[in-house]
Design a protein around this motif. Structure first.
Motif, mmCIF file in Angstrom:
data_model
loop_
_atom_site.group_PDB
_atom_site.id
_atom_site.type_symbol
_atom_site.label_atom_id
_atom_site.label_comp_id
_atom_site.label_asym_id
_atom_site.label_seq_id
_atom_site.Cartn_x
_atom_site.Cartn_y
_atom_site.Cartn_z
ATOM 1 N N ILE A 137 0.978 4.097 1.368
ATOM 2 C CA ILE A 137 0.583 5.008 2.452
ATOM 3 C C ILE A 137 1.467 6.254 2.449
ATOM 4 C CG2 ILE A 137 0.427 5.288 4.959
ATOM 5 C CD1 ILE A 137 -1.757 3.522 3.874
ATOM 6 N N TYR A 154 0.837 -1.197 0.000
ATOM 7 C CA TYR A 154 0.000 0.000 0.000
ATOM 8 C C TYR A 154 0.876 1.253 0.000
ATOM 9 C CZ TYR A 154 -3.526 -3.366 1.352
ATOM 10 O OH TYR A 154 -4.364 -4.451 1.388
ATOM 11 N N SER A 212 0.842 8.461 -0.796
ATOM 12 C CA SER A 212 -0.465 9.119 -0.803
ATOM 13 C C SER A 212 -0.547 10.180 0.299
ATOM 14 C CB SER A 212 -1.595 8.101 -0.681
ATOM 15 O OG SER A 212 -1.521 7.410 0.544
ATOM 16 N N SER A 213 0.063 9.916 1.455
ATOM 17 C CA SER A 213 0.078 10.915 2.531
ATOM 18 C C SER A 213 0.831 12.157 2.089
ATOM 19 C CB SER A 213 0.732 10.344 3.790
ATOM 20 O OG SER A 213 0.005 9.266 4.291
ATOM 21 N N VAL A 247 -8.425 5.731 3.030
ATOM 22 C CA VAL A 247 -8.558 5.536 1.583
ATOM 23 C C VAL A 247 -8.247 4.091 1.216
ATOM 24 C CG1 VAL A 247 -7.451 6.103 -0.632
ATOM 25 C CG2 VAL A 247 -8.176 7.931 0.907
ATOM 26 N N SER A 304 -5.103 8.720 4.514
ATOM 27 C CA SER A 304 -4.522 7.695 3.641
ATOM 28 C C SER A 304 -4.897 6.298 4.105
ATOM 29 C CB SER A 304 -2.999 7.825 3.603
ATOM 30 O OG SER A 304 -2.613 8.989 2.960
ATOM 31 N N TRP A 305 -4.844 6.074 5.415
ATOM 32 C CA TRP A 305 -5.250 4.767 5.951
ATOM 33 C C TRP A 305 -6.691 4.478 5.550
ATOM 34 C CZ3 TRP A 305 -2.149 1.203 7.819
ATOM 35 C CH2 TRP A 305 -0.940 1.559 8.405
ATOM 36 N N MET A 344 -1.292 14.053 -0.474
ATOM 37 C CA MET A 344 -2.413 14.744 0.166
ATOM 38 C C MET A 344 -1.938 15.987 0.914
ATOM 39 S SD MET A 344 -4.824 11.771 1.679
ATOM 40 C CE MET A 344 -5.268 10.371 0.700
#
Length: 177
Positions: free
Chosen positions: A81, A79, A84-85, A117, A114-115, A88
């Motif tokens: 994470i 993933y 994406s964090s 999502v 993110s978690w 964002m």
């Protein structure tokens, strides 16, 4: 160190126009100088003259490093994470509240988003609703409400983007084949 505006203009001018001499003190120089000064004042007003700002990125990197140690390496690699964090957080800079929010809370909120999502939960600790939530281990001042406030603003940034793009697509002329 402060740079002289004249030096900055000359460096830019000589970079863009390698074959020309430095810009003489004439109308063109004064127009460029005035435009730079006006732009600088505009940017300062936009950030409410708050030129010192603690960025949430250092907190984000620290928290992600800690979370990586808590997770199974296979899951961490499966993933995105961290990516994406980070994305964002970059997108959250479109919201003016990022300047006034505690940067550590902002970092925790984008990680939590993110978690969510990815539909994941931090191992060994409770989720955001738990009294032993993962973020409280990293920051005692963090609360579910504070995280939700930042997460809501992040989602609003994406909603505004979608709204703006849909308006542009509707008003764009269509070409027929």
């Amino acid at each position: 160190d402060h740079l002289k505006l004249r030096d900055v203009i000359n460096v830019i001018h000589s970079t863009l126009h390698r074959t020309l001499e430095p810009l003489p003190l004439g109308d063109e120089y004064w127009n460029i100088r005035d435009a730079i000064v006006q732009t600088e004042l505009l940017v300062l007003r936009m950030v409410a003259f708050q030129v010192k700002f603690e960025h949430p990125h250092k907190y984000l990197l620290h928290y992600l490093s800690t979370l990586k140690d808590w997770m199974d390496p296979a899951d961490w690699n499966k993933y995105a994470i961290a990516k994406s964090s980070w994305s964002m957080l970059q997108d959250l800079y479109h919201d003016p509240h990022v300047l006034s929010t505690d940067p550590s809370i902002t970092a925790l909120a984008v990680i939590q988003l993110s978690w969510e999502v990815f539909g994941l939960q931090v191992p060994f600790l409770g989720g955001i609703e738990s009294s032993e939530a993962w973020f409280k281990v990293l920051n005692k001042r963090a609360t579910k409400e504070k995280l939700w406030e930042v997460m809501t603003r992040a989602i609003e940034v994406y909603n505004k983007e979608t709204e703006t793009l849909s308006k542009l697509l509707i008003s764009a002329p269509t070409s027929s084949s």
